[in-house]
Design a protein around this motif. Structure first.
Motif, short mmCIF file in Angstrom:
data_model
loop_
_atom_site.label_atom_id
_atom_site.label_comp_id
_atom_site.label_asym_id
_atom_site.label_seq_id
_atom_site.Cartn_x
_atom_site.Cartn_y
_atom_site.Cartn_z
N ARG A 1 -5.22 3.07 13.27
CA ARG A 1 -5.11 3.05 11.80
C ARG A 1 -4.96 1.63 11.30
O ARG A 1 -5.54 1.27 10.26
CB ARG A 1 -3.93 3.91 11.36
CG ARG A 1 -4.18 5.40 11.60
CD ARG A 1 -3.04 6.24 11.12
NE ARG A 1 -3.05 6.21 9.66
CZ ARG A 1 -2.14 6.81 8.91
NH1 ARG A 1 -1.15 7.47 9.48
NH2 ARG A 1 -2.18 6.75 7.61
N ILE A 2 -4.21 0.82 12.01
CA ILE A 2 -4.03 -0.58 11.61
C ILE A 2 -5.36 -1.31 11.70
O ILE A 2 -5.73 -2.07 10.80
CB ILE A 2 -2.95 -1.26 12.47
CG1 ILE A 2 -1.58 -0.66 12.13
CG2 ILE A 2 -2.95 -2.76 12.24
CD1 ILE A 2 -0.47 -1.13 13.02
N GLN A 3 -6.10 -1.09 12.77
CA GLN A 3 -7.40 -1.74 12.93
C GLN A 3 -8.37 -1.29 11.83
O GLN A 3 -9.13 -2.10 11.29
CB GLN A 3 -7.98 -1.44 14.30
CG GLN A 3 -7.28 -2.16 15.43
CD GLN A 3 -7.82 -1.77 16.80
OE1 GLN A 3 -8.61 -0.84 16.93
NE2 GLN A 3 -7.40 -2.51 17.82
N LEU A 4 -8.32 0.00 11.49
CA LEU A 4 -9.18 0.51 10.43
C LEU A 4 -8.83 -0.14 9.09
O LEU A 4 -9.72 -0.56 8.34
CB LEU A 4 -9.04 2.03 10.32
CG LEU A 4 -9.86 2.71 9.23
CD1 LEU A 4 -11.36 2.50 9.47
CD2 LEU A 4 -9.53 4.18 9.14
N LEU A 5 -7.55 -0.27 8.81
CA LEU A 5 -7.13 -0.92 7.57
C LEU A 5 -7.54 -2.40 7.55
O LEU A 5 -7.98 -2.91 6.52
CB LEU A 5 -5.61 -0.80 7.39
CG LEU A 5 -5.09 0.58 7.01
CD1 LEU A 5 -3.57 0.60 7.04
CD2 LEU A 5 -5.60 1.01 5.65
N GLU A 6 -7.39 -3.08 8.66
CA GLU A 6 -7.81 -4.49 8.73
C GLU A 6 -9.31 -4.62 8.52
O GLU A 6 -9.76 -5.54 7.84
CB GLU A 6 -7.40 -5.09 10.08
CG GLU A 6 -5.91 -5.32 10.21
CD GLU A 6 -5.52 -5.81 11.61
OE1 GLU A 6 -6.35 -5.72 12.54
OE2 GLU A 6 -4.37 -6.28 11.75
N TRP A 7 -10.07 -3.70 9.08
CA TRP A 7 -11.53 -3.73 8.90
C TRP A 7 -11.89 -3.50 7.43
O TRP A 7 -12.74 -4.19 6.88
CB TRP A 7 -12.16 -2.65 9.80
CG TRP A 7 -13.66 -2.60 9.66
CD1 TRP A 7 -14.56 -3.44 10.23
CD2 TRP A 7 -14.40 -1.68 8.86
NE1 TRP A 7 -15.84 -3.08 9.86
CE2 TRP A 7 -15.77 -2.00 9.01
CE3 TRP A 7 -14.05 -0.60 8.05
CZ2 TRP A 7 -16.77 -1.30 8.37
CZ3 TRP A 7 -15.06 0.10 7.43
CH2 TRP A 7 -16.40 -0.25 7.59
N LYS A 8 -11.22 -2.54 6.79
CA LYS A 8 -11.49 -2.26 5.38
C LYS A 8 -11.13 -3.45 4.50
O LYS A 8 -11.86 -3.78 3.56
CB LYS A 8 -10.70 -1.02 4.92
CG LYS A 8 -11.28 0.27 5.42
CD LYS A 8 -10.53 1.46 4.87
CE LYS A 8 -11.12 2.77 5.38
NZ LYS A 8 -10.43 3.94 4.83
N SER B 1 -12.91 -7.90 1.20
CA SER B 1 -12.91 -9.35 0.96
C SER B 1 -14.33 -9.88 0.85
O SER B 1 -14.64 -10.69 -0.03
CB SER B 1 -12.17 -10.05 2.09
OG SER B 1 -12.17 -11.44 1.90
N SER B 2 -15.21 -9.41 1.72
CA SER B 2 -16.62 -9.83 1.66
C SER B 2 -17.27 -9.35 0.36
O SER B 2 -18.03 -10.10 -0.27
CB SER B 2 -17.39 -9.25 2.85
OG SER B 2 -16.88 -9.75 4.06
N ALA B 3 -16.96 -8.13 -0.03
CA ALA B 3 -17.54 -7.58 -1.27
C ALA B 3 -17.07 -8.38 -2.49
O ALA B 3 -17.84 -8.65 -3.40
CB ALA B 3 -17.18 -6.11 -1.42
N ILE B 4 -15.81 -8.77 -2.49
CA ILE B 4 -15.26 -9.56 -3.60
C ILE B 4 -15.95 -10.92 -3.67
O ILE B 4 -16.27 -11.41 -4.77
CB ILE B 4 -13.73 -9.69 -3.47
CG1 ILE B 4 -13.08 -8.34 -3.76
CG2 ILE B 4 -13.19 -10.76 -4.41
CD1 ILE B 4 -11.60 -8.29 -3.46
#
Length: 71
Positions: free
Chosen positions: A5-12, A17-20
Motif C-alpha cells: 500500500r505504501i509503494q502504491l501511494l508513492e507511485w500515485k 507530480s508528473s501530471a502537475i
C-alpha cells in the motif's frame, strides 16, 4: 500499512507530480498565447478607432479645416 500500500501511494504521488508539471507547462503556453491574442485585439481596436475618427473628420470637413490652418 502494508509495504504494498505504501509503494502504491508513492507511485500515485509520483504520477500526480508528473501530471502537475505537465499542467503547469500547458498553463504557461496558454498564458503566452492569450497575451498574443490580447495584443492583436488591442491593435485591431485602435486601427478601427482611427478609421472611424478619420471617416468622421472627413465627413464633417475637419480635415480640410486643419489643413487650412496648418498651411
Amino acid at each position: 500499512m502494508s509495504d504494498e500500500r505504501i509503494q502504491l501511494l508513492e507511485w500515485k504521488v509520483g504520477e500526480h507530480s508528473s501530471a502537475i508539471k505537465e499542467l503547469r507547462a500547458d498553463h504557461h503556453k496558454l498564458s503566452n498565447a492569450l497575451v498574443g491574442i490580447q495584443n492583436s485585439l488591442k491593435q485591431i481596436k485602435w486601427t478601427v478607432l482611427g478609421a472611424v475618427l478619420y471617416a468622421m473628420a472627413t465627413e464633417v470637413g475637419l480635415l480640410n479645416a486643419i489643413k487650412a490652418v496648418l498651411v
